[in-house]
Scaffold this motif. Structure first.
Motif, PDB file in Angstrom:
ATOM      1  N   THR A  98      -3.252  -5.948  -8.799  1.00 26.42           N
ATOM      2  CA  THR A  98      -3.253  -4.976  -7.615  1.00 26.42           C
ATOM      3  C   THR A  98      -2.794  -5.435  -6.516  1.00 26.42           C
ATOM      4  O   THR A  98      -2.097  -4.653  -5.575  1.00 26.42           O
ATOM      5  CB  THR A  98      -4.907  -5.344  -8.010  1.00 26.42           C
ATOM      6  OG1 THR A  98      -4.736  -4.141  -9.125  1.00 26.42           O
ATOM      7  CG2 THR A  98      -5.308  -4.112  -6.435  1.00 26.42           C
TER       8      THR A  98
ATOM      9  N   TYR B   6       1.340  -5.272  -6.742  1.00 28.31           N
ATOM     10  CA  TYR B   6       0.984  -3.451  -5.863  1.00 28.31           C
ATOM     11  C   TYR B   6       1.513  -2.578  -4.897  1.00 28.31           C
ATOM     12  O   TYR B   6       2.133  -2.241  -4.745  1.00 28.31           O
ATOM     13  CB  TYR B   6       0.149  -2.542  -7.527  1.00 28.31           C
ATOM     14  CG  TYR B   6       0.336  -1.318  -8.116  1.00 28.31           C
ATOM     15  CD1 TYR B   6       1.219  -0.826  -7.826  1.00 28.31           C
ATOM     16  CD2 TYR B   6      -0.689  -0.614  -6.799  1.00 28.31           C
ATOM     17  CE1 TYR B   6       1.303   0.737  -8.413  1.00 28.31           C
ATOM     18  CE2 TYR B   6      -0.544   0.518  -7.007  1.00 28.31           C
ATOM     19  CZ  TYR B   6       0.429   0.636  -7.753  1.00 28.31           C
ATOM     20  OH  TYR B   6       0.640   2.828  -7.598  1.00 28.31           O
TER      21      TYR B   6
ATOM     22  N   ILE C 167       5.628   0.269 -12.421  1.00 26.10           N
ATOM     23  CA  ILE C 167       4.964  -0.438 -13.187  1.00 26.10           C
ATOM     24  C   ILE C 167       4.692  -0.428 -14.421  1.00 26.10           C
ATOM     25  O   ILE C 167       3.771   1.146 -14.709  1.00 26.10           O
ATOM     26  CB  ILE C 167       4.059  -0.854 -12.161  1.00 26.10           C
ATOM     27  CG1 ILE C 167       3.328  -1.966 -12.383  1.00 26.10           C
ATOM     28  CG2 ILE C 167       2.407   0.426 -12.376  1.00 26.10           C
ATOM     29  CD1 ILE C 167       2.105  -2.612 -11.860  1.00 26.10           C
TER      30      ILE C 167
ATOM     31  N   LEU D   5      -5.366   1.553 -10.594  1.00 26.13           N
ATOM     32  CA  LEU D   5      -3.761   1.789  -9.772  1.00 26.13           C
ATOM     33  C   LEU D   5      -4.241   3.573  -9.574  1.00 26.13           C
ATOM     34  O   LEU D   5      -3.832   3.521  -8.243  1.00 26.13           O
ATOM     35  CB  LEU D   5      -3.007   1.159 -10.177  1.00 26.13           C
ATOM     36  CG  LEU D   5      -2.683  -0.358 -10.509  1.00 26.13           C
ATOM     37  CD1 LEU D   5      -1.260  -0.529 -11.041  1.00 26.13           C
ATOM     38  CD2 LEU D   5      -3.100  -1.203  -9.191  1.00 26.13           C
TER      39      LEU D   5
ATOM     40  N   GLN E 149       5.162   7.681  -8.204  1.00 27.64           N
ATOM     41  CA  GLN E 149       4.924   6.765  -8.268  1.00 27.64           C
ATOM     42  C   GLN E 149       4.899   7.009  -9.881  1.00 27.64           C
ATOM     43  O   GLN E 149       3.919   7.789 -10.357  1.00 27.64           O
ATOM     44  CB  GLN E 149       4.005   5.503  -8.196  1.00 27.64           C
ATOM     45  CG  GLN E 149       4.237   4.982  -6.774  1.00 27.64           C
ATOM     46  CD  GLN E 149       3.002   3.969  -5.774  1.00 27.64           C
ATOM     47  OE1 GLN E 149       2.188   4.222  -5.565  1.00 27.64           O
ATOM     48  NE2 GLN E 149       4.108   2.508  -5.715  1.00 27.64           N
TER      49      GLN E 149
ATOM     50  N   ILE F  93       2.454   4.643 -13.415  1.00 27.16           N
ATOM     51  CA  ILE F  93       2.186   3.902 -13.876  1.00 27.16           C
ATOM     52  C   ILE F  93       2.277   4.253 -15.271  1.00 27.16           C
ATOM     53  O   ILE F  93       1.766   5.280 -16.144  1.00 27.16           O
ATOM     54  CB  ILE F  93       0.974   3.506 -13.311  1.00 27.16           C
ATOM     55  CG1 ILE F  93       0.732   3.698 -11.898  1.00 27.16           C
ATOM     56  CG2 ILE F  93      -0.085   2.367 -13.990  1.00 27.16           C
ATOM     57  CD1 ILE F  93      -0.455   3.377 -11.343  1.00 27.16           C
TER      58      ILE F  93
END
Length: 168
Positions: free
Chosen positions: A14, A17, A25, A42, A146, A148
């Motif tokens: 975390t 990140y 990610i 996240l 982003q 994830i």
């Protein structure tokens, strides 16, 4: 958010990140290692960082029931809330709209077309169809967006493994 207890490894990831702010990610590893909980955490940090922005976000998974079990139930526990999906399989959170998509079959990529997203969470990414993942990546194109992903890298030829895990 209610208190979330992270393991030392989850806290390290975390912190990294938040410092690096990677475009993509991929959290991968053994079954029951805490990847999905960390991915959801996240994702919530991403949403909270853009609170009130009116952005669109994507949650993709194998099916609606797996998304409910693996992601939405975890969000509800972390936020001590209840998520009720609209008729279009979306919900509002932190002033943004989160859209839910099943991505296991070849034609699933078509359901993601037509809008631009600020971020995405792909649960069990190597169980999703390659074309679905590519379309989600194409749609997640807002500035600073982003993606994830969490997965057990069980399919050595899957795009997540060949394009992200092996090249990282």
């Amino acid at each position: 958010m209610t208190k979330v207890s992270l393991t030392v490894k989850q806290a390290e990831i975390t912190e990294e990140y938040l410092k690096i702010k990677p475009r993509i990610i991929v959290l991968y590893g053994a079954v029951r290692s805490g990847k999905t909980v960390l991915a959801v955490f996240l994702f919530l940090l991403m949403l909270a960082a853009n609170a009130g922005g009116g952005y669109h976000y994507i949650i993709g998974g194998v099916s609606y029931s797996s998304i409910r079990r693996n992601v939405l139930d975890v969000i509800e526990d972390m936020l001590d809330t209840t998520i009720n999906l609209s008729k279009s399989s979306s919900f509002k959170l932190f002033g943004n709209t989160v859209h839910i998509f099943g991505g296991a079959d070849r034609s699933a990529w078509k359901t993601v077309r037509g809008f631009t997203a600020k971020g995405a969470l792909l649960n069990e990414a190597t169980a999703l169809h390659d074309m679905f993942i590519i379309e989600v990546m194409n749609r997640t194109s807002e500035a600073g967006s982003q993606i994830i992903m969490d997965t057990n890298p069980d399919n050595p030829m899957h795009v997540v493994n060949t394009q992200f895990i092996q090249k990282s």
